[in-house]
Design a protein around this motif. Structure first.
Motif, short mmCIF file in Angstrom:
data_model
loop_
_atom_site.label_atom_id
_atom_site.label_comp_id
_atom_site.label_asym_id
_atom_site.label_seq_id
_atom_site.Cartn_x
_atom_site.Cartn_y
_atom_site.Cartn_z
N MET A 1 53.61 -9.52 -16.36
CA MET A 1 53.30 -8.79 -17.53
C MET A 1 53.64 -7.16 -16.96
N ILE A 2 54.41 -6.45 -17.93
CA ILE A 2 54.99 -5.35 -17.51
C ILE A 2 54.37 -4.23 -18.28
N PHE A 3 54.00 -3.15 -17.61
CA PHE A 3 53.42 -1.99 -18.47
C PHE A 3 54.52 -0.81 -18.28
N CYS A 4 54.43 -0.03 -19.18
CA CYS A 4 55.36 1.19 -18.95
C CYS A 4 54.74 2.23 -17.93
N GLY A 5 55.32 2.87 -17.36
CA GLY A 5 54.80 3.99 -16.10
C GLY A 5 53.70 4.42 -16.54
N THR A 6 53.48 5.00 -17.64
CA THR A 6 52.15 5.93 -18.13
C THR A 6 51.06 4.91 -18.14
N ALA A 7 51.28 3.92 -18.66
CA ALA A 7 50.05 3.15 -18.90
C ALA A 7 49.76 2.45 -17.51
N SER A 8 50.67 2.07 -16.60
CA SER A 8 50.35 1.35 -15.24
C SER A 8 49.50 2.52 -14.47
N ARG A 9 49.83 4.06 -14.61
CA ARG A 9 49.30 5.00 -13.76
C ARG A 9 47.98 5.06 -14.31
N THR A 10 47.67 5.11 -15.72
CA THR A 10 46.30 5.16 -16.30
C THR A 10 45.16 3.98 -15.93
N GLY B 1 27.42 1.09 -21.31
CA GLY B 1 28.32 0.76 -20.53
C GLY B 1 29.76 0.92 -21.18
N GLU B 2 30.92 0.23 -20.46
CA GLU B 2 32.22 0.16 -21.18
C GLU B 2 33.10 -1.12 -21.06
N VAL B 3 33.85 -1.23 -22.08
CA VAL B 3 34.74 -2.14 -22.03
C VAL B 3 36.03 -1.74 -22.42
N MET B 4 36.75 -1.89 -21.58
CA MET B 4 38.42 -1.19 -21.76
C MET B 4 39.35 -2.34 -21.77
N ILE B 5 40.45 -2.11 -22.73
CA ILE B 5 41.22 -3.36 -22.97
C ILE B 5 42.57 -2.78 -23.07
N PHE B 6 43.67 -3.17 -22.28
CA PHE B 6 44.88 -3.19 -22.25
C PHE B 6 45.48 -4.24 -23.12
N LEU B 7 46.33 -3.77 -24.44
CA LEU B 7 46.55 -4.69 -25.30
C LEU B 7 48.20 -4.50 -25.60
N THR C 1 52.38 -0.66 -25.66
CA THR C 1 51.06 -1.16 -25.01
C THR C 1 50.06 -0.20 -25.71
N LEU C 2 48.80 -0.76 -25.91
CA LEU C 2 47.49 -0.29 -26.59
C LEU C 2 46.45 -0.32 -25.61
N PHE C 3 45.80 0.94 -25.12
CA PHE C 3 44.54 1.18 -24.28
C PHE C 3 43.40 1.54 -25.28
N VAL C 4 42.41 0.90 -25.12
CA VAL C 4 41.23 1.10 -26.05
C VAL C 4 40.20 1.08 -25.36
N VAL C 5 39.02 2.06 -25.36
CA VAL C 5 37.75 2.00 -24.51
C VAL C 5 36.59 1.84 -25.57
N PHE C 6 36.04 1.06 -25.52
CA PHE C 6 34.65 0.89 -26.25
C PHE C 6 33.45 0.97 -25.43
N LYS C 7 32.58 1.93 -25.97
CA LYS C 7 31.46 2.05 -25.41
C LYS C 7 30.35 0.99 -25.63
N THR C 8 29.67 0.34 -24.91
CA THR C 8 28.94 -0.66 -25.12
C THR C 8 27.41 -0.23 -24.99
N VAL C 9 26.47 -0.74 -25.78
CA VAL C 9 25.13 -0.13 -25.76
C VAL C 9 23.92 -1.52 -25.82
N PRO D 1 38.75 7.15 -26.92
CA PRO D 1 38.62 5.76 -26.88
C PRO D 1 39.97 5.04 -27.14
N GLY D 2 40.88 5.71 -27.62
CA GLY D 2 42.17 4.96 -27.90
C GLY D 2 43.41 5.84 -27.81
#
Length: 281
Positions: free
Chosen positions: A1-10, A56-62, A30-38, A23-24
């Motif tokens: 799996m290869i990310f672009c440079g910016t996504a990898s640093r994030t 809490g949080e759930v973060m997804i790299f898609l 590549t899409l990076f999304v942050v969900f706040k869980t309760v 949150p998005g």
């Protein structure tokens, strides 16, 4: 799996700890999304220090061929999401986008469950405020408003990313799943409306509680004033006869004492009856 440079640093700098940013975010393919869980914190009785909502949080790299999740918080487990996807081959065939949808749907459903629990707390506070017995509700109301504010801060930022996912052509999101995200967005809108309703209702309850406190204080002041007025009668008469004047004929009169006592009692009874009639006692 290869990310672009910016996504990898994030991922390296931010995915290992909770984030409070937008949150998005999108990085090329590549899409990076942050969900706040309760989650709802169970408690025997709501107090001025009760914790109602835990976050809490759930973060997804898609990407087109992968989905990576990072979780913060004990209530952010995704076992149910995995089981659901395994039981729905048609959804799973949509690729990594199905993971993003399943996570979003599960988290928003949890929002709905939390609002149902909070509604019971709001009803309890409302009932307590309008009961005849006195209770200290202002602290409880403020605490519940703070917890609802925390819930709103977790829910509100997700609205815009879900709107984009349900209507924007993103190469990493399968087009057949856009309708699913519209459904999740509708549920989120319902949650936001419920939270806004709770906040408005608690504001009205707080105003009613403050008005009731003011009314009770006024009643106490009237009651105290009435008893002071009644007590002033024997005090004034006793003070007159306590000045030891030489020329007070009634002091040597056979019926002087009983008449003075009768006058005191009659005046006090008249005042008491008048205050009772006017609702001061």
């Amino acid at each position: 799996m290869i990310f672009c440079g910016t996504a990898s640093r994030t991922c390296g700098a931010g995915a290992v700890r909770p984030r409070s940013t937008h949150p998005g975010e999108r990085y090329d393919d590549t899409l990076f999304v942050v969900f706040k869980t309760v989650s709802y914190v169970e408690h025997e009785a709501l107090t001025a220090t009760s914790e109602v909502v835990d976050t809490g949080e759930v973060m997804i790299f898609l990407g087109s061929h992968f989905a990576i999740t990072v979780r913060h918080g004990q209530h952010s487990a995704l076992r149910e999401v995995r089981a659901r996807l395994q039981q729905d081959p048609d959804l799973l065939r949509l690729g990594p986008s199905s993971v993003l949808y399943a996570v979003a749907d599960r988290i928003v459903d949890e929002y709905l469950r939390v609002t149902i629990e909070i509604e019971q707390d709001v009803d309890e506070v409302e009932t307590s405020v309008f009961t005849p017995s006195r209770s200290q509700d202002i602290g409880r109301i403020y605490q519940l408003k703070r917890e609802i504010l925390e819930l709103r801060r977790s829910v509100a930022p997700l609205a815009e990313p879900l709107r984009l996912l349900s209507g924007r052509r993103l190469t990493v999101v399968h087009e057949d799943i856009w309708e699913y995200f519209r459904d999740v967005h509708d549920h989120l809108t319902k949650v936001r409306e419920q939270i806004a309703g709770f906040d408005e209702l608690l504001t009205a309850i707080l105003q009613a509680c403050l008005a009731r406190v003011t009314m009770v204080e006024n009643e106490d002041m009237r009651r105290i004033s009435a008893w002071v007025a009644i007590a002033a009668v024997p005090t004034a008469i006793a003070a007159i006869y306590g000045m030891n004047f030489k020329h007070m004929p009634e002091l040597h009169w056979q019926f002087g004492y009983p008449i003075v006592m009768a006058v005191i009692i009659v005046i006090c009874l008249v005042l008491y009856r008048g205050f009772r009639r006017n609702g001061w006692l």
